[in-house]
Design a protein around this motif. Structure first.
Motif, PDB file in Angstrom:
ATOM      1  N   LEU A  58       0.817  -1.211   0.000  1.00 49.18           N
ATOM      2  CA  LEU A  58       0.000   0.000   0.000  1.00 49.18           C
ATOM      3  C   LEU A  58       0.852   1.264   0.000  1.00 49.18           C
ATOM      4  O   LEU A  58       0.544   2.234  -0.710  1.00 49.18           O
ATOM      5  CB  LEU A  58      -0.934   0.000   1.214  1.00 49.18           C
ATOM      6  N   VAL A  59       1.917   1.268   0.797  1.00 50.30           N
ATOM      7  CA  VAL A  59       2.782   2.457   0.886  1.00 50.30           C
ATOM      8  C   VAL A  59       3.387   2.777  -0.478  1.00 50.30           C
ATOM      9  O   VAL A  59       3.334   3.920  -0.955  1.00 50.30           O
ATOM     10  CB  VAL A  59       3.887   2.238   1.940  1.00 50.30           C
ATOM     11  N   TRP A  60       3.934   1.771  -1.133  1.00 51.38           N
ATOM     12  CA  TRP A  60       4.576   2.024  -2.418  1.00 51.38           C
ATOM     13  C   TRP A  60       3.557   2.254  -3.526  1.00 51.38           C
ATOM     14  O   TRP A  60       3.824   3.003  -4.480  1.00 51.38           O
ATOM     15  CB  TRP A  60       5.516   0.887  -2.769  1.00 51.38           C
ATOM     16  N   ARG A  63       2.792   5.838  -3.637  1.00 52.63           N
ATOM     17  CA  ARG A  63       3.859   6.621  -4.268  1.00 52.63           C
ATOM     18  C   ARG A  63       3.797   6.498  -5.787  1.00 52.63           C
ATOM     19  O   ARG A  63       4.018   7.481  -6.511  1.00 52.63           O
ATOM     20  CB  ARG A  63       5.214   6.162  -3.736  1.00 52.63           C
ATOM     21  N   LEU A  64       3.487   5.300  -6.277  1.00 51.92           N
ATOM     22  CA  LEU A  64       3.311   5.147  -7.725  1.00 51.92           C
ATOM     23  C   LEU A  64       2.082   5.907  -8.212  1.00 51.92           C
ATOM     24  O   LEU A  64       2.083   6.461  -9.317  1.00 51.92           O
ATOM     25  CB  LEU A  64       3.193   3.661  -8.094  1.00 51.92           C
ATOM     26  N   SER A  65       1.029   5.918  -7.396  1.00 52.68           N
ATOM     27  CA  SER A  65      -0.181   6.650  -7.763  1.00 52.68           C
ATOM     28  C   SER A  65       0.078   8.149  -7.847  1.00 52.68           C
ATOM     29  O   SER A  65      -0.488   8.848  -8.697  1.00 52.68           O
ATOM     30  CB  SER A  65      -1.296   6.380  -6.751  1.00 52.68           C
ATOM     31  N   LEU A 102       2.506  -6.344  -8.371  1.00 52.64           N
ATOM     32  CA  LEU A 102       1.303  -6.118  -7.581  1.00 52.64           C
ATOM     33  C   LEU A 102       1.198  -4.659  -7.159  1.00 52.64           C
ATOM     34  O   LEU A 102       0.097  -4.081  -7.142  1.00 52.64           O
ATOM     35  CB  LEU A 102       1.296  -7.031  -6.353  1.00 52.64           C
ATOM     36  N   ILE A 103       2.314  -4.045  -6.820  1.00 55.18           N
ATOM     37  CA  ILE A 103       2.312  -2.625  -6.462  1.00 55.18           C
ATOM     38  C   ILE A 103       1.826  -1.782  -7.641  1.00 55.18           C
ATOM     39  O   ILE A 103       1.048  -0.826  -7.473  1.00 55.18           O
ATOM     40  CB  ILE A 103       3.719  -2.194  -6.007  1.00 55.18           C
ATOM     41  N   LYS A 104       2.259  -2.126  -8.847  1.00 54.91           N
ATOM     42  CA  LYS A 104       1.795  -1.415 -10.040  1.00 54.91           C
ATOM     43  C   LYS A 104       0.285  -1.564 -10.218  1.00 54.91           C
ATOM     44  O   LYS A 104      -0.417  -0.598 -10.543  1.00 54.91           O
ATOM     45  CB  LYS A 104       2.519  -1.940 -11.276  1.00 54.91           C
ATOM     46  N   ALA A 117      -7.461   0.745   1.792  1.00 54.84           N
ATOM     47  CA  ALA A 117      -7.007  -0.645   1.825  1.00 54.84           C
ATOM     48  C   ALA A 117      -8.161  -1.622   1.638  1.00 54.84           C
ATOM     49  O   ALA A 117      -8.034  -2.625   0.923  1.00 54.84           O
ATOM     50  CB  ALA A 117      -6.287  -0.929   3.144  1.00 54.84           C
ATOM     51  N   LEU A 118      -9.300  -1.355   2.279  1.00 53.45           N
ATOM     52  CA  LEU A 118     -10.434  -2.270   2.186  1.00 53.45           C
ATOM     53  C   LEU A 118     -10.959  -2.359   0.764  1.00 53.45           C
ATOM     54  O   LEU A 118     -11.257  -3.454   0.258  1.00 53.45           O
ATOM     55  CB  LEU A 118     -11.545  -1.845   3.138  1.00 53.45           C
ATOM     56  N   LEU A 119     -11.082  -1.208   0.090  1.00 51.60           N
ATOM     57  CA  LEU A 119     -11.579  -1.230  -1.285  1.00 51.60           C
ATOM     58  C   LEU A 119     -10.599  -1.967  -2.197  1.00 51.60           C
ATOM     59  O   LEU A 119     -11.013  -2.782  -3.033  1.00 51.60           O
ATOM     60  CB  LEU A 119     -11.794   0.187  -1.791  1.00 51.60           C
ATOM     61  N   ASN A 120      -9.311  -1.701  -2.032  1.00 50.61           N
ATOM     62  CA  ASN A 120      -8.327  -2.422  -2.845  1.00 50.61           C
ATOM     63  C   ASN A 120      -8.401  -3.921  -2.600  1.00 50.61           C
ATOM     64  O   ASN A 120      -8.313  -4.728  -3.531  1.00 50.61           O
ATOM     65  CB  ASN A 120      -6.916  -1.914  -2.540  1.00 50.61           C
ATOM     66  N   GLY A 121      -8.553  -4.302  -1.337  1.00 44.38           N
ATOM     67  CA  GLY A 121      -8.691  -5.717  -1.014  1.00 44.38           C
ATOM     68  C   GLY A 121      -9.927  -6.323  -1.648  1.00 44.38           C
ATOM     69  O   GLY A 121      -9.896  -7.456  -2.142  1.00 44.38           O
TER      70      GLY A 121
END
Length: 418
Positions: A58-60, A63-65, A102-104, A117-121
């Protein structure tokens, strides 16, 4: 905010339409909503007890976002590379990193979730769920006499599979894409109809599965390629006997392994066994004080790996035992393994009595070889039992589909309307 709202409304509408279609699956449609609810519940639990890995993703991803919003062209140029550079942030991987991939993915999903985090999950869980259910639907429509409820149990009800394929885990994309690859290969190999979009969909699923864990993906692709070869020969009027089908699969896998070794030294036997020994030794060092596997006589030779393979496969399928480990999670994993042993025993008895099920032999053979190869590889390279229990989710649902095809399991599943 407006973009996120539009994307989420579109997602809810698409899922609503898909659920309506999935609920029309003969006999099994009633299980769509309960299994989806279980999936979302597991997602909520996994986000509540967010793992260190998930927090790192999530942290990285944030940063990519940030790069995506401020310099979309630079973000696009970064996607095919193994490096990320933005301001004071730098992230560099070597080789096929599923972590960076996965970060991408999460950085793109942040357009809709705004980093929640919940929505991404939920997005990852829904992907895994929908792909798994498409496999359920396909098996039910293609082979009504088989036991499609086995897919419901293996992919959507088996405890560790449900948990590890829910939320911010690599397994969510790995297992979901694997189910989709299998479903599309079955469509191409056994069903008639338009094939252009199926091929494109299969290529996309293959790329995703390869990105998530390339070495295991190669094993699956090889086995399914063997299935494709058998079907081609059958269309030409051959490969009617099981012996011939097994020989065709063995020949393709052996030839593929030889070609891979000629292309890259990574796939040569001596390099492979040395890397296997190195992985085992490195993980064994950090597993001291916790339940783990030991192979004192394991050597980096082909002969040693072959001799240890049966024990490794058995360990992968049965450990931890219920009495190993002090935590509740180890006890629960041990109880689950007892259930898996019962399923293995029943399937073996059914096979001996000629009541193994109605799936085509070539399909069963391809999936069985895939499961056994991965069971051996994981058993030899993952001595830590907690990690092993998670990693085997890669093949466990496919194995359960096979184990629950026999007449005894089918009778039991019918009592639960599966």
């Amino acid at each position: 905010m407006l973009l996120a709202l539009v994307l989420n409304v579109a997602l809810v509408w698409a899922v609503y339409r898909w659920v309506g279609r999935a609920r029309r699956t003969p006999d099994l449609g009633r299980w769509v909503l309960p299994t989806m609810a279980l999936k979302l519940l597991a997602t909520g639990v996994s986000i509540t007890v967010l793992s260190e890995d998930a927090g790192y993703f999530l942290v990285w991803a944030d940063r990519l976002s940030e790069q995506l919003w401020q310099a979309p062209g630079q973000w696009l140029r970064m996607l095919p590379t193994d490096e990320f550079h933005w301001g004071r942030w730098h992230l560099v991987f070597h080789g096929f990193s599923n972590t960076l991939f996965l970060i991408k993915v999460l950085s793109a999903l942040n357009l809709a979730s705004l980093g929640n985090a919940l929505l991404n999950g939920c997005y990852l869980s829904l992907f895994s769920f929908i792909c798994s259910w498409e496999l359920v639907r396909l098996l039910r429509l293609r082979w009504p006499a088989a036991t499609p409820g086995s897919v419901v149990v293996g992919f959507l009800l088996w405890p560790t599979v449900v948990y590890w394929t829910s939320g911010l885990t690599k397994e969510s994309l790995l297992v979901g894409s694997g189910a989709l690859v299998l479903a599309l290969v079955i469509r191409l190999a056994y069903a008639d109809g338009r094939r252009g979009w199926l091929v494109l969909g299969l290529l996309a699923a293959v790329v995703l599965h390869f990105k998530m864990r390339y070495f295991f993906a190669i094993v699956l692709f090889g086995c399914l390629a063997g299935l494709g070869l058998i079907r081609v020969v059958q269309h030409l009027g051959g490969a009617r006997s099981r012996v011939v089908q097994a020989l065709l699969l063995l020949a393709l896998l052996s030839g593929g392994a030889w070609v891979a070794g000629e292309i890259s030294p990574v796939f040569r036997a001596n390099k492979f066994t040395s890397q296997l020994q190195r992985n085992y030794s490195d993980l064994l060092k950090i597993s001291e004080g916790r339940p783990h596997l030991e192979y004192p006589d394991l050597k980096p030779t082909t002969e040693s790996v072959v001799l240890h393979s049966p024990q490794a496969a058995f360990n992968t399928l049965t450990r931890p035992w219920p009495w190993e480990g002090r935590s509740v999670l180890y006890r629960l994993a041990g109880l689950e393994n007892l259930g898996l042993l019962v399923a293995l025993g029943a399937a073996a008895v059914a096979a001996v009595r000629g009541r193994a099920g109605q799936l085509p032999f070539a399909l069963v053979l391809a999936l069985l070889v895939y499961c056994l190869v991965l069971a051996v590889l994981l058993g030899l390279t993952t001595p830590n039992l907690g990690t092993l229990n998670r990693y085997r989710v890669t093949f466990l649902p496919f194995l359960l589909v096979l184990l629950l095809q026999n007449d005894y399991a089918a009778t039991l599943l019918r009592r639960f309307r599966l």
